[in-house]
Design an enzyme around this catalytic site. Structure first.
Site, short mmCIF file in Angstrom:
data_model
loop_
_atom_site.label_atom_id
_atom_site.label_comp_id
_atom_site.label_asym_id
_atom_site.label_seq_id
_atom_site.Cartn_x
_atom_site.Cartn_y
_atom_site.Cartn_z
N ASP A 3 0.89 -1.18 0.02
CA ASP A 3 -0.06 0.14 0.03
C ASP A 3 1.20 1.32 -0.03
O ASP A 3 1.88 1.11 0.59
CB ASP A 3 -0.89 0.14 1.21
CG ASP A 3 -2.14 -1.05 1.12
OD1 ASP A 3 -2.72 -1.06 0.12
OD2 ASP A 3 -2.30 -1.83 2.19
N ASP A 13 -4.28 -2.98 6.13
CA ASP A 13 -4.47 -2.72 7.32
C ASP A 13 -5.85 -2.51 7.79
O ASP A 13 -6.20 -2.47 8.81
CB ASP A 13 -4.11 -1.18 7.34
CG ASP A 13 -4.73 0.09 6.50
OD1 ASP A 13 -5.51 -0.54 5.69
OD2 ASP A 13 -4.41 0.90 6.53
N ASP A 19 -9.17 -6.08 4.17
CA ASP A 19 -7.61 -6.53 3.60
C ASP A 19 -7.52 -7.90 4.08
O ASP A 19 -6.51 -8.54 3.72
CB ASP A 19 -6.73 -5.58 4.07
CG ASP A 19 -6.47 -4.32 3.37
OD1 ASP A 19 -6.92 -4.50 2.24
OD2 ASP A 19 -6.23 -3.20 3.88
#
Length: 874
Positions: A313, A614, A618
């Site tokens: 990410d 996070d 996910d």
């Protein structure tokens, strides 16, 4: 207890008093093995029992010194084995303590984060999506709260929770919709609850004894070593049986031959290997935790060395995650905002001139502060920040215009909230205002603009035409090309009691958008270069606009390759995507659901994938990835699904963890090679001595007696082997290609090296033995010392598979272990009290120098072999 929305929570003093009465918020755990049990287990091996019985027979036959020596060395071996296993147990216990859970509570009227173990009945706990519920309690506030209670009830669907102060303890857990329970997970919404029960008094505590199981996690490597160790034991036992039969056939005393054979089997079978491997893995994990990489599952250590793709990410991992609003667009004008970080000092300017906030800007900033679950406050000259960095940046921008959330909350009561999630890409609140209820929305610009039918310009609401939408999106692209992240804001008046999504979030009035920057982490650029050298492909994934994503990837130093958006990915079939997955460096406008497709496509191509995440959504991708990396500031659900947690949210930490993982695996290979090659050398020495005695040199005695074999095993398989497991990482380890995850720890090349070393050790030892054969006592002392020194020098050799000159920083633990082993070996030769026990006699300086010279030859011999094989590309 004062239930309800206005319940203030506990004071610190009350919490301390209650905790003293109720105890900490922990479930009792089953006790592991006691030190005494671990020590006694060292004597459970069949071979050790046979050896002890043989020693007792020796004692009754009058061989008191031999018997005492054997028993003493068996006990010392047991102590060493106990220390190794005890360290392994303690290391694994330490790993559990690294991941202490935390919870957010209201104490003394302030939101604070505390260890979940310190929650007391009466605490007011704050829950957000992704949190694990830390205790049982009743809801005081709830905004669309849903929890996953499958761990308690078996129901797979999330349960919707609502505030209801009725007592319902007699109902089944699944029907207590006004309560939350320890161990369940928040899947949606947020809430506050009052703790009623903690620890073993919770619902999960009542069944703790049933759900607790003895979990001894074995990694794939440990399982392979178990199988290999058993096969090795069978081979050695067969070899020892042959040695015993040959020895007796050649006329060697049967009992002495039996004692030597059993001693050789004890020395040669690497039964301590699993404990050493566990200790190495656990200590490696501990070292990683000190570098902010918290490994939750031991198998991850092995997989780290095989990683070929790191899909990360952008926000917070590749960047600082400290958003600062730089530009604001309203339908009236564009503003530039000065200031840095989370400081509320700053000014607004337009067209190069300083300006005050006009009505349109003030309205946008007010809406952004109301549609917000974060807050900032100044306490004793310190700014206290709680919440999402994007939301905090909106509050900071509002504060620069003199608009503060605390003041707004007193005038505008929140009536309802529709929480943000990565699917909707927006958040809305319904709040009372002086002009009646209103909806305030913020989110991704394309999503928000699509929900708007009007725009606010000069204090008036006018129709938002398709042409104006295109102009707004074009302005968004201009800001995005400057690496700014865009958040749009809208509102509408709302006088209905219907809080359905379609009703609340439709027909909105566009207010404008804010462009914020999240500066790249300075260390990431170097880490990306390191990845490329190590044969690892770094990939960036973000929810940002494609133009923003490309601009940031350039700034971070990503090689400029193919970029794919979520929309483009949706149009590709699985096979089509799989073909191009290896070419993509940047994914833009992605949702968590896309992550699972990316992982599957890469894995089908044979890649080993690390993926960061996070949020609650996910979790599936984190479980699917070979290494699921949760962000330390992320949700509890993500952390539970992960194999590793980044305490500092930093991409560079993943790269450090890969380096450490490669080093740990390297070190395990080194001490496995060391142990096995030494053990093979011991077996070859006795076997070839008997063969020589039956062919060339008739009636050649054994070069070693039982007590010497056991002492040799204690010296060489103990401290040096452990020290090799602590070898510093080699300098070039991140310049090698990733390890094939399916490669065998002991492969064809390693077996060749083991046999090669075994032959050198046995040849050198027998050469020295036969050189002094005219004096048997001296010859056995010389052979005994030679084989020990061979193995100690070989420990130096085992520091690198290439050359000891490339082994990196000196291993001071190994040098100390070798020095101590040398001293102990000299002690059994030169101390008069030990000579009779080990059947040794003092050697002259010339004899000792000759032994050292011959034993040292193993180093240049191995260096020469490595060089030759390198030339031949073995």
């Amino acid at each position: 207890m004062r239930y309800g929305k206005n319940y203030p929570g506990l004071s610190s003093a009350e919490a301390v008093r209650i905790l003293a009465e109720t105890g900490r918020n922990k479930l009792t755990e089953k006790k592991g093995k006691t030190p005494a049990e671990l020590f006694l287990e060292q004597f459970s091996s069949v071979l050790i029992i046979v050896l002890i019985l043989a020693a007792l027979v020796s004692f009754f036959l009058g061989e008191v010194i031999d018997a005492a020596a054997i028993i003493s060395i068996v006990i010392l071996n047991a102590v060493l084995g106990f220390v190794q296993e005890y360290r392994a147990e303690k290391s694994l216990e330490a790993l559990k303590k690294i991941m202490n859970p935390v919870a957010k509570v209201v104490r003394d009227g302030k939101d604070v984060v505390i260890p979940a173990f310190d929650i007391a009945p009466g605490d007011l706990v704050i829950l957000e999506a992704g949190d694990k519920v830390p205790a049982d309690g009743i809801l005081a506030e709830s905004f669309s709260l849903q929890t996953d209670e499958s761990a308690l009830t078996g129901e797979s669907f999330p349960v919707e929770k609502k505030v209801n102060l009725d007592k319902d303890e007699n109902r089944p857990v699944s029907e207590r919709t006004n309560r939350v329970f320890m161990g369940t997970a928040v899947t949606y919404g947020h809430a506050k609850f009052i703790v009623e029960k903690t620890g073993m008094r919770t619902e999960v505590g009542k069944i703790a004894d049933l759900i607790q199981e003895e979990r001894t996690i074995k990694t794939p490597l440990q399982k392979k070593l178990d199988v290999f160790g058993k096969n090795m034991a069978k081979i050695i036992m067969a070899a020892v049986a042959v040695i015993f039969v040959l020895g007796v056939y050649e006329g060697i005393d049967a009992f002495r031959m039996f004692l030597s054979s059993v001693s050789l089997a004890v020395a040669a079978i690497p039964e301590g290997l699993p404990a050493v491997v566990t200790t190495s893995l656990a200590l490696g994990v501990y070292r990683m935790s000190r570098q902010n990489a918290i490994v939750r599952k031991l198998p991850a250590v092995e997989t780290l060395g095989a990683i070929t793709f790191i899909v990360s990410d952008k926000t917070g991992t590749l960047t600082e995650n400290e958003m600062t609003v730089r530009k604001i667009y309203t339908p009236s004008k564009i503003y530039e905002v000065s200031g840095s970080g989370y400081s509320t000092e700053g000014e607004f300017s337009s067209a190069g001139s300083r300006v005050s906030a006009d009505e349109d800007l003030e309205f946008l900033l007010k809406a952004g502060a109301l549609c917000n679950n974060s807050y900032i406050s100044e306490e004793e000259d310190n700014v206290r920040i709680v919440g999402d960095p994007t939301e905090v940046s909106m509050l900071v921008a509002a504060a620069k215009a003199g608009i503060y959330k605390d003041s707004l909350n007193k005038k505008y009561e929140r009536l309802h909230e529709m929480v943000f999630d990565s699917e909707r890409k927006r958040m809305s609140v319904v709040a009372s205002t002086p002009d009646g209820p209103a909806v305030f929305t913020k989110g991704a610009i394309d999503v928000v603009v699509d929900l708007c039918i009007k725009e606010r310009k000069g204090g008036k609401e006018i129709k938002l035409t398709e042409k104006r939408k295109m102009e707004i999106l074009a302005q968004n692209e201009q800001m995005a090309s400057e690496a700014l992240r865009i958040i749009a804001v809208a509102y509408k008046k709302y006088d209905r009691n219907d809080y359905e999504e379609k009703s609340v979030e439709s027909g909105l009035v566009f207010l404008g958008f804010a462009g914020m920057i999240d500066p790249p982490r300075p260390e990431v650029k170097q880490s990306i270069e390191t990845c490329e050298k190590a044969g690892i492909r770094p990939v960036m994934i973000t929810g940002d606009h494609k133009i923003t994503a490309v601009a940031i990837s350039k700034e971070l130093g990503f090689p400029q390759g193919r970029v794919l958006t979520g929309g483009e990915l949706d149009e590709l079939g699985d096979e089509e995507f799989e073909k191009i997955a290896g070419e993509i460096w940047v994914y833009a406008r992605m949702s968590p659901q896309h992550k699972t497709r990316i992982i599957k496509a890469l894995q089908k191509r044979g890649e080993v994938v690390a993926m960061t995440g996070d949020g609650v959504n996910d979790a599936p991708a984190l479980r699917l990835a070979d290494i699921g990396v949760a962000i330390g500031s992320g949700t509890d659900v993500a952390k539970e699904a992960s194999t590793m947690v980044l305490a500092d949210d930093n991409f560079a930490t993943i790269v450090k963890a890969v380096r450490e993982g490669r080093g740990i695996y390297d070190n395990i290979r080194k001490f496995v090679f060391y142990l096995l090659s030494c053990n093979v050398g011991e077996v070859f020495t006795i076997l070839f001595a008997i063969v020589l005695g039956s062919t060339i040199m008739k009636d050649l005695p054994l070069p070693l007696v039982a007590v010497q074999i056991l002492w040799m095993n204690l010296l060489t398989d103990g401290l040096p082997a452990l020290a090799l497991g602590m070898q510093p990482v080699e300098k070039d380890i991140m310049e090698r290609k990733p390890r094939n995850r399916n490669e065998e720890l002991v492969d064809r090349k390693t077996i060749f090296n083991i046999v090669f070393v075994g032959l050198i050790i046995s040849a050198g030892t027998l050469h020295m033995f036969t050189s002094f054969i005219s004096d048997l006592h001296k010859a056995q002392t010389v052979a005994f010392t030679t084989i020990v020194f061979f193995q100690l020098f070989h420990a130096l050799n085992s520091q690198s598979e290439k050359s000891i000159l490339k082994s990196g920083a000196p291993n001071m633990y190994l040098l100390l272990a070798i020095f101590l082993s040398f001293i102990l070996q000299l002690a059994v030769i030169y101390l008069p009290v030990l000579g009779p026990i080990f059947e040794t006699i003092p050697l002259s300086a010339d004899e000792m120098l000759k032994i050292i010279f011959v034993a040292f030859l193993i180093i240049p011999a191995m260096e020469a072999k490595k060089f030759i094989l390198k030339l031949e590309n073995f």
